[in-house]
Scaffold this motif. Sequence first.
Motif, PDB file in Angstrom:
ATOM      1  N   LEU A  13      51.116  40.680  43.600  1.00  0.00           N
ATOM      2  CA  LEU A  13      51.969  39.611  44.124  1.00  0.00           C
ATOM      3  C   LEU A  13      52.981  40.166  45.112  1.00  0.00           C
ATOM      4  CD1 LEU A  13      52.725  37.453  40.950  1.00  0.00           C
ATOM      5  CD2 LEU A  13      51.053  37.021  42.764  1.00  0.00           C
ATOM      6  N   ASP A  14      53.322  39.357  46.115  1.00  0.00           N
ATOM      7  CA  ASP A  14      54.337  39.786  47.079  1.00  0.00           C
ATOM      8  C   ASP A  14      55.680  39.134  46.761  1.00  0.00           C
ATOM      9  OD1 ASP A  14      54.418  37.230  48.183  1.00  0.00           O
ATOM     10  OD2 ASP A  14      53.336  37.760  50.008  1.00  0.00           O
ATOM     11  N   SER A  15      56.651  39.347  47.650  1.00  0.00           N
ATOM     12  CA  SER A  15      58.029  38.915  47.384  1.00  0.00           C
ATOM     13  C   SER A  15      58.199  37.401  47.330  1.00  0.00           C
ATOM     14  CB  SER A  15      58.967  39.496  48.448  1.00  0.00           C
ATOM     15  OG  SER A  15      58.502  39.157  49.745  1.00  0.00           O
ATOM     16  N   ARG A  16      57.200  36.648  47.811  1.00  0.00           N
ATOM     17  CA  ARG A  16      57.266  35.185  47.693  1.00  0.00           C
ATOM     18  C   ARG A  16      56.461  34.689  46.506  1.00  0.00           C
ATOM     19  NH1 ARG A  16      57.612  34.308  53.802  1.00  0.00           N
ATOM     20  NH2 ARG A  16      55.548  35.222  53.919  1.00  0.00           N
ATOM     21  N   GLY A  33      46.239  57.819  47.716  1.00  0.00           N
ATOM     22  CA  GLY A  33      47.120  57.081  48.632  1.00  0.00           C
ATOM     23  C   GLY A  33      47.058  55.609  48.294  1.00  0.00           C
ATOM     24  N   ARG A  34      48.199  54.933  48.361  1.00  0.00           N
ATOM     25  CA  ARG A  34      48.242  53.493  48.033  1.00  0.00           C
ATOM     26  C   ARG A  34      48.908  52.729  49.166  1.00  0.00           C
ATOM     27  NH1 ARG A  34      50.482  51.932  42.340  1.00  0.00           N
ATOM     28  NH2 ARG A  34      48.298  52.345  41.873  1.00  0.00           N
ATOM     29  N   MET A  35      48.422  51.540  49.413  1.00  0.00           N
ATOM     30  CA  MET A  35      49.066  50.651  50.383  1.00  0.00           C
ATOM     31  C   MET A  35      49.096  49.225  49.836  1.00  0.00           C
ATOM     32  SD  MET A  35      50.443  50.212  53.346  1.00  0.00           S
ATOM     33  CE  MET A  35      50.807  48.858  54.461  1.00  0.00           C
ATOM     34  N   MET A  36      50.271  48.592  49.954  1.00  0.00           N
ATOM     35  CA  MET A  36      50.401  47.177  49.589  1.00  0.00           C
ATOM     36  C   MET A  36      50.594  46.409  50.887  1.00  0.00           C
ATOM     37  SD  MET A  36      53.164  47.692  46.567  1.00  0.00           S
ATOM     38  CE  MET A  36      53.062  49.160  45.555  1.00  0.00           C
ATOM     39  N   VAL A  37      49.795  45.390  51.082  1.00  0.00           N
ATOM     40  CA  VAL A  37      49.724  44.726  52.385  1.00  0.00           C
ATOM     41  C   VAL A  37      50.759  43.599  52.483  1.00  0.00           C
ATOM     42  CG1 VAL A  37      48.199  43.402  53.905  1.00  0.00           C
ATOM     43  CG2 VAL A  37      47.294  45.326  52.582  1.00  0.00           C
ATOM     44  N   SER A 375      57.820  38.529  56.405  1.00  0.00           N
ATOM     45  CA  SER A 375      58.673  37.788  55.471  1.00  0.00           C
ATOM     46  C   SER A 375      58.142  37.897  54.043  1.00  0.00           C
ATOM     47  CB  SER A 375      58.787  36.331  55.901  1.00  0.00           C
ATOM     48  OG  SER A 375      57.517  35.792  56.160  1.00  0.00           O
ATOM     49  N   GLY A 376      56.848  38.137  53.874  1.00  0.00           N
ATOM     50  CA  GLY A 376      56.294  38.438  52.553  1.00  0.00           C
ATOM     51  C   GLY A 376      56.097  39.940  52.459  1.00  0.00           C
ATOM     52  N   GLU A 377      56.837  40.593  51.573  1.00  0.00           N
ATOM     53  CA  GLU A 377      56.784  42.058  51.479  1.00  0.00           C
ATOM     54  C   GLU A 377      56.570  42.475  50.025  1.00  0.00           C
ATOM     55  OE1 GLU A 377      56.814  44.881  53.195  1.00  0.00           O
ATOM     56  OE2 GLU A 377      56.682  43.920  55.154  1.00  0.00           O
ATOM     57  N   THR A 378      56.493  43.779  49.815  1.00  0.00           N
ATOM     58  CA  THR A 378      56.358  44.338  48.462  1.00  0.00           C
ATOM     59  C   THR A 378      57.270  45.549  48.364  1.00  0.00           C
ATOM     60  OG1 THR A 378      54.677  45.913  49.093  1.00  0.00           O
ATOM     61  CG2 THR A 378      53.895  43.728  48.411  1.00  0.00           C
ATOM     62  N   GLU A 379      57.172  46.250  47.248  1.00  0.00           N
ATOM     63  CA  GLU A 379      57.979  47.469  47.067  1.00  0.00           C
ATOM     64  C   GLU A 379      57.460  48.648  47.889  1.00  0.00           C
ATOM     65  OE1 GLU A 379      56.122  45.843  44.865  1.00  0.00           O
ATOM     66  OE2 GLU A 379      55.414  47.114  43.232  1.00  0.00           O
ATOM     67  N   ASP A 380      56.371  48.469  48.592  1.00  0.00           N
ATOM     68  CA  ASP A 380      55.801  49.532  49.420  1.00  0.00           C
ATOM     69  C   ASP A 380      56.783  49.913  50.542  1.00  0.00           C
ATOM     70  OD1 ASP A 380      52.573  50.386  50.224  1.00  0.00           O
ATOM     71  OD2 ASP A 380      54.174  50.714  51.672  1.00  0.00           O
ATOM     72  N   ALA A 381      56.994  51.214  50.735  1.00  0.00           N
ATOM     73  CA  ALA A 381      57.980  51.661  51.730  1.00  0.00           C
ATOM     74  C   ALA A 381      57.327  52.305  52.957  1.00  0.00           C
ATOM     75  CB  ALA A 381      58.954  52.637  51.082  1.00  0.00           C
ATOM     76  N   LYS A 408      62.551  49.929  51.627  1.00  0.00           N
ATOM     77  CA  LYS A 408      62.451  50.562  52.956  1.00  0.00           C
ATOM     78  C   LYS A 408      63.816  51.130  53.393  1.00  0.00           C
ATOM     79  CE  LYS A 408      58.952  47.320  53.229  1.00  0.00           C
ATOM     80  NZ  LYS A 408      58.630  46.535  52.011  1.00  0.00           N
ATOM     81  N   TYR A 409      64.873  50.312  53.259  1.00  0.00           N
ATOM     82  CA  TYR A 409      66.202  50.814  53.651  1.00  0.00           C
ATOM     83  C   TYR A 409      66.535  52.102  52.884  1.00  0.00           C
ATOM     84  CZ  TYR A 409      67.242  46.443  56.125  1.00  0.00           C
ATOM     85  OH  TYR A 409      67.226  45.390  56.997  1.00  0.00           O
ATOM     86  N   ASN A 410      66.222  52.103  51.580  1.00  0.00           N
ATOM     87  CA  ASN A 410      66.552  53.272  50.762  1.00  0.00           C
ATOM     88  C   ASN A 410      65.664  54.467  51.087  1.00  0.00           C
ATOM     89  OD1 ASN A 410      68.604  51.869  49.570  1.00  0.00           O
ATOM     90  ND2 ASN A 410      67.427  51.246  47.770  1.00  0.00           N
TER      91      ASN A 410
END
Length: 431
Positions: A13-16, A33-37, A375-381, A408-410
């Motif tokens: 699930l994403d941030s929405r 390696g992992r990627m969240m889209v 606008s839809g994101e995840t914890e992926d940095a 991402k900011y962190n």
Amino acid sequence: MSTIARVQGREILDSRGNPTVEVDVELSSGHTGRMMVPSGASTGRFEAWELRDGDMNRYRGKGVSKAVAHVNSELAEAIVGQNAFDQELIDRMMISLDGTSNKSRLGANAILGISFAVARAAANAEEKPLYRYLANRYLTGGASLNIPLPMVNIISGGLHAGKKLDVQDFLAVPVGADTYPRALEMLSSVYWKTQEIINERGYVGWLLADEGGFGPSLQSNEEALELLVSAIERAGLRPGEDMAIALDIASSHFYDPGKDTYELQSEGRTLHAGDMIDVLERWCGLYPIVSIEDGLAEDDWNGWRELTLRLGGKLQLVGDDLFTTNPDRIRKGIDGKAANSVLVKMNQIGTLTETVEAVNLAKSAGFSTVISARSGETEDATLADLAVGLAGGQIKIGSLARSSRLSKYNQLLRIGEQLGGAYIGRAALRR
Ligand SMILES: C=C(OP(=O)(O)O)C(=O)O
Ligand SMILES: [Mg+2]
């Protein structure tokens, strides 16, 4: 060995709260390696295709099980056994396997997940942070690495906040900060002063919009600009010198192609491109605006040329829906003198290789780049590493609230430590 041994896709699930694709890639060496889209809401018409289940593509809440199935079958079969360091080859293989011009058969979400998971696994195999791996591979001429200048969403409108305001993003840009941690501190204080003013003035409104910005019920776009300037001042900062303003007008989403007009609903005004440029010019005279994204619609090339001619000398004019991170469209903008900056969203184009191509093309024409989240994101940095590793110069992630943004900011704080505090600051704006 860096041979790809296993590819595993799944729905997360994403941030929405919408399903999105996650991909794990495992190498024969055991490195992974992992990627969240990510996933957009105010999507451009020319973006690569995000494959969703059911007849109504892009319908919110629809799953991505078809895209995941493509990851686990056709795409996995094609790339298992390939060398993870052959990024271009792998990306090109996936593009030709898909066979469409916009990745709509297998899904840009499926392809992007694999593309970046492969890069992450390869970086891990070299025991390098991702940004370093990307820089070694793609940055020529010994360009120095630094933390990008952030533009941070404070007030939201448009499709991210129930269309209360026409303008989608009112962003703060910490042009006076000389370190990235100081920039974040200044931004955090503007964020909270904005909330203080919203409460004091008794605005009714959504608490937080999709990207964590405030979505108050304001009467006009200018009221939001005035509110932001008040928050900057109340934070003890000088508008324009310490903290400037950027806008994402996202005007494709209130443009009426039938009438060739821009419908500013919150102000009850209908405008042609020339009038829209007048409005933007007026705002720039009244408020400390340094950057405007999608000031005109995604196919209004004539309008964009006029906009660039009139405001391009003093302002960053960023193309998002206009370019959709697509090298062909960016080339058209360069040749036609439309815009002077490119918003880079990896899922608009669908592979790491093409994202790099878009960034390099923009830079070669002297355009600035803004590496952007959706606008839809995840914890992926990954986005943070991408912005540093490609020397993107600027980054746009959303507000300072919500972990999908903070990851991402962190991450940029951690990378900054490793880079000895190197920070590009206002120099990224280049004008
Ligand atoms: C981040 C944006 O929104 P979305 O991801 O909804 O396209 C944008 O328009 O810049
Ligand atoms: Mg945009």
